[in-house]
Write an enzyme that holds these catalytic residues in place. Structure first.
Site, PDB file in Angstrom:
ATOM      1  N   ALA A   1       0.854  -1.195   0.000  1.00 56.10           N
ATOM      2  CA  ALA A   1       0.000   0.000   0.000  1.00 56.10           C
ATOM      3  C   ALA A   1       0.884   1.237   0.000  1.00 56.10           C
ATOM      4  O   ALA A   1       1.883   1.296   0.727  1.00 56.10           O
ATOM      5  CB  ALA A   1      -0.881   0.001   1.240  1.00 56.10           C
TER       6      ALA A   1
ATOM      7  N   LYS B   1     -21.162  11.539   9.759  1.00 62.42           N
ATOM      8  CA  LYS B   1     -19.868  11.757  10.421  1.00 62.42           C
ATOM      9  C   LYS B   1     -19.500  13.244  10.401  1.00 62.42           C
ATOM     10  O   LYS B   1     -19.219  13.858  11.426  1.00 62.42           O
ATOM     11  CB  LYS B   1     -18.800  10.908   9.717  1.00 62.42           C
ATOM     12  CG  LYS B   1     -17.500  10.817  10.480  1.00 62.42           C
ATOM     13  CD  LYS B   1     -16.502  11.854  10.083  1.00 62.42           C
ATOM     14  CE  LYS B   1     -15.340  11.927  11.030  1.00 62.42           C
ATOM     15  NZ  LYS B   1     -14.243  12.738  10.591  1.00 62.42           N
TER      16      LYS B   1
ATOM     17  N   ILE C   1      -3.079  11.231  11.234  1.00 58.92           N
ATOM     18  CA  ILE C   1      -4.036  10.177  10.884  1.00 58.92           C
ATOM     19  C   ILE C   1      -3.365   9.134   9.975  1.00 58.92           C
ATOM     20  O   ILE C   1      -3.697   7.951  10.017  1.00 58.92           O
ATOM     21  CB  ILE C   1      -5.320  10.766  10.224  1.00 58.92           C
ATOM     22  CG1 ILE C   1      -6.493   9.794  10.328  1.00 58.92           C
ATOM     23  CG2 ILE C   1      -5.112  11.134   8.794  1.00 58.92           C
ATOM     24  CD1 ILE C   1      -7.222   9.868  11.620  1.00 58.92           C
TER      25      ILE C   1
HETATM   26  N1  LIG Z   1      -6.319  14.031  12.924  1.00 61.57           N
HETATM   27  C1  LIG Z   1      -7.561  13.571  12.924  1.00 61.57           C
HETATM   28  O1  LIG Z   1      -8.202  13.417  13.975  1.00 61.57           O
HETATM   29  C2  LIG Z   1      -8.229  13.199  11.626  1.00 61.57           C
HETATM   30  C3  LIG Z   1      -9.270  12.262  11.665  1.00 61.57           C
HETATM   31  C4  LIG Z   1      -9.924  11.920  10.471  1.00 61.57           C
HETATM   32  C5  LIG Z   1      -9.516  12.498   9.290  1.00 61.57           C
HETATM   33  N2  LIG Z   1      -8.501  13.405   9.293  1.00 61.57           N
HETATM   34  C6  LIG Z   1      -8.141  13.991   8.007  1.00 61.57           C
HETATM   35  O2  LIG Z   1      -6.884  13.466   7.597  1.00 61.57           O
HETATM   36  C7  LIG Z   1      -6.171  14.458   6.850  1.00 61.57           C
HETATM   37  C8  LIG Z   1      -4.800  14.686   7.494  1.00 61.57           C
HETATM   38  O3  LIG Z   1      -4.983  15.122   8.826  1.00 61.57           O
HETATM   39  P1  LIG Z   1      -3.837  14.975   9.914  1.00 61.57           P
HETATM   40  O4  LIG Z   1      -4.454  15.363  11.213  1.00 61.57           O
HETATM   41  O5  LIG Z   1      -3.162  13.678   9.796  1.00 61.57           O
HETATM   42  O6  LIG Z   1      -2.853  16.151   9.441  1.00 61.57           O
HETATM   43  P2  LIG Z   1      -1.256  16.208   9.550  1.00 61.57           P
HETATM   44  O7  LIG Z   1      -0.901  17.619   9.292  1.00 61.57           O
HETATM   45  O8  LIG Z   1      -0.810  15.574  10.824  1.00 61.57           O
HETATM   46  O9  LIG Z   1      -0.738  15.291   8.351  1.00 61.57           O
HETATM   47  C9  LIG Z   1      -0.750  15.683   7.010  1.00 61.57           C
HETATM   48  C10 LIG Z   1       0.515  15.152   6.360  1.00 61.57           C
HETATM   49  O10 LIG Z   1       0.421  15.377   4.945  1.00 61.57           O
HETATM   50  C11 LIG Z   1       1.735  15.732   4.514  1.00 61.57           C
HETATM   51  N3  LIG Z   1       1.686  16.390   3.208  1.00 61.57           N
HETATM   52  C12 LIG Z   1       1.407  17.685   2.928  1.00 61.57           C
HETATM   53  N4  LIG Z   1       1.529  17.904   1.607  1.00 61.57           N
HETATM   54  C13 LIG Z   1       1.866  16.723   1.036  1.00 61.57           C
HETATM   55  C14 LIG Z   1       2.150  16.313  -0.299  1.00 61.57           C
HETATM   56  N5  LIG Z   1       2.074  17.153  -1.319  1.00 61.57           N
HETATM   57  N6  LIG Z   1       2.487  15.018  -0.511  1.00 61.57           N
HETATM   58  C15 LIG Z   1       2.572  14.129   0.515  1.00 61.57           C
HETATM   59  N7  LIG Z   1       2.327  14.474   1.810  1.00 61.57           N
HETATM   60  C16 LIG Z   1       1.976  15.758   2.061  1.00 61.57           C
HETATM   61  C17 LIG Z   1       2.252  16.632   5.620  1.00 61.57           C
HETATM   62  O11 LIG Z   1       3.660  16.799   5.543  1.00 61.57           O
HETATM   63  C18 LIG Z   1       1.796  15.839   6.834  1.00 61.57           C
HETATM   64  O12 LIG Z   1       2.761  14.885   7.212  1.00 61.57           O
HETATM   65  C19 LIG Z   1      -7.076  15.690   6.835  1.00 61.57           C
HETATM   66  O13 LIG Z   1      -7.874  15.671   5.683  1.00 61.57           O
HETATM   67  C20 LIG Z   1      -7.941  15.493   8.055  1.00 61.57           C
HETATM   68  O14 LIG Z   1      -9.160  16.152   7.979  1.00 61.57           O
HETATM   69  C21 LIG Z   1      -7.835  13.760  10.426  1.00 61.57           C
HETATM   70  O1  LIG Z   2      -9.206  17.457  10.243  1.00 61.64           O
HETATM   71  P1  LIG Z   2     -10.096  18.668  10.075  1.00 61.64           P
HETATM   72  O2  LIG Z   2      -9.310  19.928  10.064  1.00 61.64           O
HETATM   73  O3  LIG Z   2     -11.041  18.523   8.934  1.00 61.64           O
HETATM   74  O4  LIG Z   2     -11.020  18.708  11.387  1.00 61.64           O
HETATM   75  C1  LIG Z   2     -10.450  18.751  12.680  1.00 61.64           C
HETATM   76  C2  LIG Z   2     -11.030  17.651  13.551  1.00 61.64           C
HETATM   77  O5  LIG Z   2     -12.408  17.872  13.730  1.00 61.64           O
HETATM   78  C3  LIG Z   2     -10.829  16.266  12.913  1.00 61.64           C
HETATM   79  O6  LIG Z   2      -9.494  16.042  12.567  1.00 61.64           O
HETATM   80  C4  LIG Z   2     -11.316  15.155  13.851  1.00 61.64           C
HETATM   81  O7  LIG Z   2     -10.394  14.933  14.872  1.00 61.64           O
HETATM   82  C5  LIG Z   2     -11.553  13.892  13.081  1.00 61.64           C
HETATM   83  O8  LIG Z   2     -12.335  14.111  11.954  1.00 61.64           O
HETATM   84  C6  LIG Z   2     -12.170  12.804  13.929  1.00 61.64           C
HETATM   85  O9  LIG Z   2     -12.490  11.724  13.117  1.00 61.64           O
END
Ligand SMILES: NC(=O)c1ccc[n+]([C@@H]2O[C@H](COP(=O)([O-])OP(=O)(O)OC[C@H]3O[C@@H](n4cnc5c(N)ncnc54)[C@H](O)[C@@H]3O)[C@@H](O)[C@H]2O)c1
Ligand SMILES: O=P(O)(O)OC[C@@H](O)[C@@H](O)[C@H](O)[C@H](O)CO
Length: 388
Positions: A5, A213, A13
């Site tokens: 993968a 969600k 995440i």
């Molecule tokens: N953190 C949460 O609770 C959560 C839960 C569900 C969904 N999400 C979603 O997951 C996504 C990421 O969130 P996160 O909290 O992990 O953010 P994060 O900032 O921790 O991680 C994002 C990663 O993407 C990388 N990135 C940026 N540009 C890139 C590129 N061009 N190519 C490859 N990698 C690149 C960054 O360097 C970083 O490591 C968002 O869409 C968020 O909404 C987050």
């Molecule tokens: O990641 P965003 O910025 O779209 O939203 C922030 C939080 O609400 C989100 O990361 C939650 O922690 C997540 O969606 C839980 O499943």
């Protein structure tokens, strides 16, 4: 073909959810990122830990069998990996999808395997995989578009697990909540069948899952974040300890519940139980989730299909109640010039330089004749007047 993968985005995440479950499903995970520090750490460290934290205590899993590639400096390696993988996932943020699409398009184009690649975007957005697919098509030669389904299949997903920002000294390790849900469309895989990933709940119709969600977890979360930020709270848990904010979150979730119950085959009792679970989850004091992380990117969050305008617009069309959602929108518009958040700076600029109706259109994408529009303009006007 090797069970491999490719995952774009080695962030919270990515490491704490997607890679964990791909690893558990027996995949070798190849992380692709553009941040040198993350790539170097992943290349130099053979394992990291994912720790689930709850009031029942902590439980730790060790993640191994991964590699990491920087797509900025090693694009051709990424193309080769995609051309020989079974699945591509990403968790980079909805605004980044257009930047990862060109390399994925090249990887898909180079495939020769009889089984198409499964592409699943794991972002908090409605139709994120469709958006990525659109950008991939834009980066594919017209003559190759017709045969693309032989090389790749695209499935939307709804992903739910709270992964807060991590302590600066935590390295690759991630502390997360125990709860998770990962729903993915099964229909795009057709006769090939979907990949075998036990954590995924495969569904025929994703819309109820993603709307429930986004408009419950994320609407409630963002409401707590923006009201909390404006009340000087540091974390979401702290915001929810304030009975005023907690009641506002409940009011907002009652409004979105009425839409979800009305629109989807979800009973009032089931939605009520879901709401209670979400309030408990986002109140989790062990997560130390800051109001700045949850409120990040306010322009994305006040946009047309997102957590406030998305449900409020549908409620306005159906004659439903949306006042509390509009109250959260107002708090979101006050999330301006927050350190490290470019969108909060852009938001302040737009509010400063535009008349209320123009700012409302730019920020929310609503049409002038939409029944919600005057309510949004009134809120924008109020926020602008206070800043003068
Ligand atoms: N953190 C949460 O609770 C959560 C839960 C569900 C969904 N999400 C979603 O997951 C996504 C990421 O969130 P996160 O909290 O992990 O953010 P994060 O900032 O921790 O991680 C994002 C990663 O993407 C990388 N990135 C940026 N540009 C890139 C590129 N061009 N190519 C490859 N990698 C690149 C960054 O360097 C970083 O490591 C968002 O869409 C968020 O909404 C987050
Ligand atoms: O990641 P965003 O910025 O779209 O939203 C922030 C939080 O609400 C989100 O990361 C939650 O922690 C997540 O969606 C839980 O499943």
């Amino acid at each position: 073909m090797e069970k491999k993968a490719i995952h774009f985005g080695g962030g919270n995440i990515g490491r704490g959810f997607v890679a964990e479950f791909l690893h558990t499903a027996g995949f070798e995970v190849v992380f692709v990122d553009v941040m040198d520090s993350i790539i170097t750490a992943l290349q130099d460290t053979k394992s990291y830990q994912v720790t689930e934290v709850s009031d029942e205590g902590e439980s730790t899993k060790t993640i191994t069998n991964y590699r990491a590639i920087n797509s900025k400096t090693h694009e051709s390696d990424v193309i080769h990996e995609i051309s020989t993988a079974s699945i591509v996932t990403c968790a980079v943020g909805p605004n980044i999808l257009k930047f990862i699409a060109p390399v994925i398009a090249k990887g898909i184009d180079a495939r020769t395997d009889a089984t198409p690649l499964a592409v699943i975007a794991c972002e908090n957005a409605i139709g994120a995989t469709d958006t990525l697919h659109h950008f991939i098509k834009e980066n594919t030669a017209p003559g190759r578009l017709g045969s693309m389904p032989d090389r790749a299949r695209f499935a939307n997903s709804a992903i739910d697990r709270i992964v807060p920002g991590q302590a600066p000294d935590s390295g690759l390790n991630v502390r997360i909540e125990k709860f998770y849900e990962w729903a993915v469309e099964s229909t795009p895989f057709g006769e090939f069948g979907h990949p075998e990933i036990p954590a995924i709940h495969w569904v025929g119709n994703l819309e109820p899952y993603i709307e429930r969600k986004l408009f419950t977890v994320n609407t409630g979360h963002a409401t707590a974040a923006y009201h909390g930020y404006n009340a000087g709270k540091k974390t979401i848990a702290e915001a929810l300890q304030d009975s005023r904010i907690r009641n506002i979150v409940r009011d907002v979730l009652q409004e979105t519940a009425s839409l979800i119950i009305d629109k989807h085959e979800i009973s009032a009792a089931e939605q009520q139980e879901y709401v209670e679970t979400i309030i408990t989850r986002i109140s989790n004091p062990y997560l130390e989730d800051t109001v700045e992380r949850v409120g990040r990117a306010p322009m994305r969050k006040v946009s047309r299909k997102e957590r406030f305008i998305g449900p409020a617009a549908q409620l306005a069309e159906r004659g439903g109640k949306f006042e509390s959602l509009i109250g959260s929108l107002e708090m979101a518009l006050r999330f301006q010039n927050v350190e490290g958040d470019e969108e909060s700076v852009e938001l302040a600029k737009i509010l400063k330089e535009n008349a209320p109706a123009d700012a409302a259109i730019r920020l929310t994408g609503l049409d002038r004749d939409h029944p919600l529009f005057p309510h949004v303009v009134q809120v924008v006007d109020g926020v602008q007047s206070e800043a003068k």
